[in-house]
Structure formats: structure tokens, C-alpha cells
Design an enzyme around this catalytic site. Sequence first.
Site, PDB file in Angstrom:
ATOM      1  N   ASP A  31       0.811  -1.217   0.000  1.00 57.35           N
ATOM      2  CA  ASP A  31       0.000   0.000   0.000  1.00 57.35           C
ATOM      3  C   ASP A  31       0.845   1.269   0.000  1.00 57.35           C
ATOM      4  O   ASP A  31       0.413   2.311   0.474  1.00 57.35           O
ATOM      5  CB  ASP A  31      -0.951   0.007   1.212  1.00 57.35           C
ATOM      6  CG  ASP A  31      -0.201   0.070   2.534  1.00 57.35           C
ATOM      7  OD1 ASP A  31       1.030  -0.111   2.536  1.00 57.35           O
ATOM      8  OD2 ASP A  31      -0.861   0.288   3.575  1.00 57.35           O
ATOM      9  N   GLU A  32       2.037   1.190  -0.563  1.00 56.13           N
ATOM     10  CA  GLU A  32       2.920   2.355  -0.558  1.00 56.13           C
ATOM     11  C   GLU A  32       3.735   2.400  -1.841  1.00 56.13           C
ATOM     12  O   GLU A  32       4.289   1.384  -2.278  1.00 56.13           O
ATOM     13  CB  GLU A  32       3.847   2.295   0.657  1.00 56.13           C
ATOM     14  CG  GLU A  32       4.756   3.509   0.798  1.00 56.13           C
ATOM     15  CD  GLU A  32       5.609   3.418   2.053  1.00 56.13           C
ATOM     16  OE1 GLU A  32       5.909   4.463   2.635  1.00 56.13           O
ATOM     17  OE2 GLU A  32       5.976   2.287   2.454  1.00 56.13           O
TER      18      GLU A  32
END
Length: 259
Positions: free
Chosen positions: A55-56
Site C-alpha cells: 500500500d505504498e
Amino acid sequence: IGGGGGGAADAAAAGKATRLTHKACLERYRIASTSIMGLLRKQSPGATAEKASIDEIYLDVTSMVEAELRASAPLGGPPAPSATAGFGWGGVVVEGPLRVDNEFERRLSVGAMIACRLRGAVREQLGYTMSAGVACNKLLAKVAAGLNKPDQQTIVPPRAAAALLADMPLGKIRNFGGKLGSELHSMGCTTPGHVAQLPASVLEARFGERARWIAAAVRGISDEAVQEKELPKSMLAAKSFQATSDWGAVRKWLGILAA
């Protein structure tokens, strides 16, 4: 990545799930992550993208910023903020506002607009909200992205970096957890500000060649480039087991693993 839980997550919430009866499945998050990363890359042609985790992602949008500045040159200013209406393009500026008469901060303002457009595209096309950090390097961008969640973005001009980091826990700074963080704690340093106050000779005596990097990082200075990562060359699947004397369970799993 935002989203509600289901299946095993619902059972866990009801107090019915254990590690013996349920296994967390990240497949839905992997699928969402792939969709989001793909859209971000599609919406940022010419940018360098580095996926850091599920998620980055880091994006170096320097080329996009320069292109937008060239396109806006006849008008004498950065692109109109109307392109990001509805998503609060400015977000939060640390020690703001940005000084658009300063060439570097003007570029940060365009980078902030790009970040907001990307967040808007993800929300409109995929239904997910995102937070973002806009800064001159990966270290500051990561810190900034975590400051004003959810669905916000934070801009950190270089002049604000040292003050922003000064009182943060060391573990909030990328690469300052684990062994390095423990060593600095043993020296009485719990914040980047504490480390910044150490004489260079003290850092060099303890950390040798790493001293210069440490001294720069705690002040928000980093030259680590955003780099495209190669596709994975291997995959791993694992299951954790509880200690047991139940030979039936042991035989069951031995059969599965040997198949």
C-alpha cells in the site's frame, strides 16, 4: 488502501476465529494494490515509480513538474488549481504557505497538484482514498504521507524539514528502527533532534562511514533515488503452527505438505 473486511475478518470480529480455524487472506488487498499501482503509473507518464509495499509507492514526478511549468510559462504562473477541485489540492503545508516566488517551492506546488490529481483519479476510478506526502526526497515524503491521514496530503518544503523531524520518535524515520535505533537510544537519543545535536566526532567514533548519512538523514537530507524495481523472481507462502501433541493434526499437515 481503504476497504471493509469480510469472511474470516467478520468471524474474527465476532470473536469466533482463531489461528487454528482461520487464515488471513491478503488476496483482495493484492488485487486492489495492483489496480491502484497500475493506475498511478498510467496517470503519471514519464515519472519513475517504486513500489515500496502493498500500500505504498514512491513517485519521482520531476519530469511532469517541469513539463507543466513549461506549459504554464506564457501565463507566468503554475497551473490553475481548478484542475484539482474537490480534492483539496493544497492539503497541509508544513510551515506554509508555499512561497511560489521561490523556484523550488513553486515546483513543490506543482508536485502537490499532480499528487492531488493522482489521488482524485484513484478515488474516481477505483473508489479508494489515499494520503500523500510531497517533498524533495523519499525520506521526507514518507514522513509527510503519514502526518495527515486519511485522504489528505502534506507538503514539506526543505526549509521546514529539520524542525518537522526534530521531536519525532526516531522510529518514525525510515531506516532508523531496529539495530540503528537501538544504538542511538543507548546514546541517549530518542529523536532526530537529539541526534542532530551530537558532535560529528561522536557519530564517527560510533558509526564510522555511516555517520555522515545519519547526520544528514536526521535533518531531512537524503539523496536516495526513486528506482523502478525488478519483477519478483520468487514467491513465498507460509503457515504458522501452534505447538501440538495431536498426532492426527500432524499427519494431516504432513500429508498436505508432502503432496
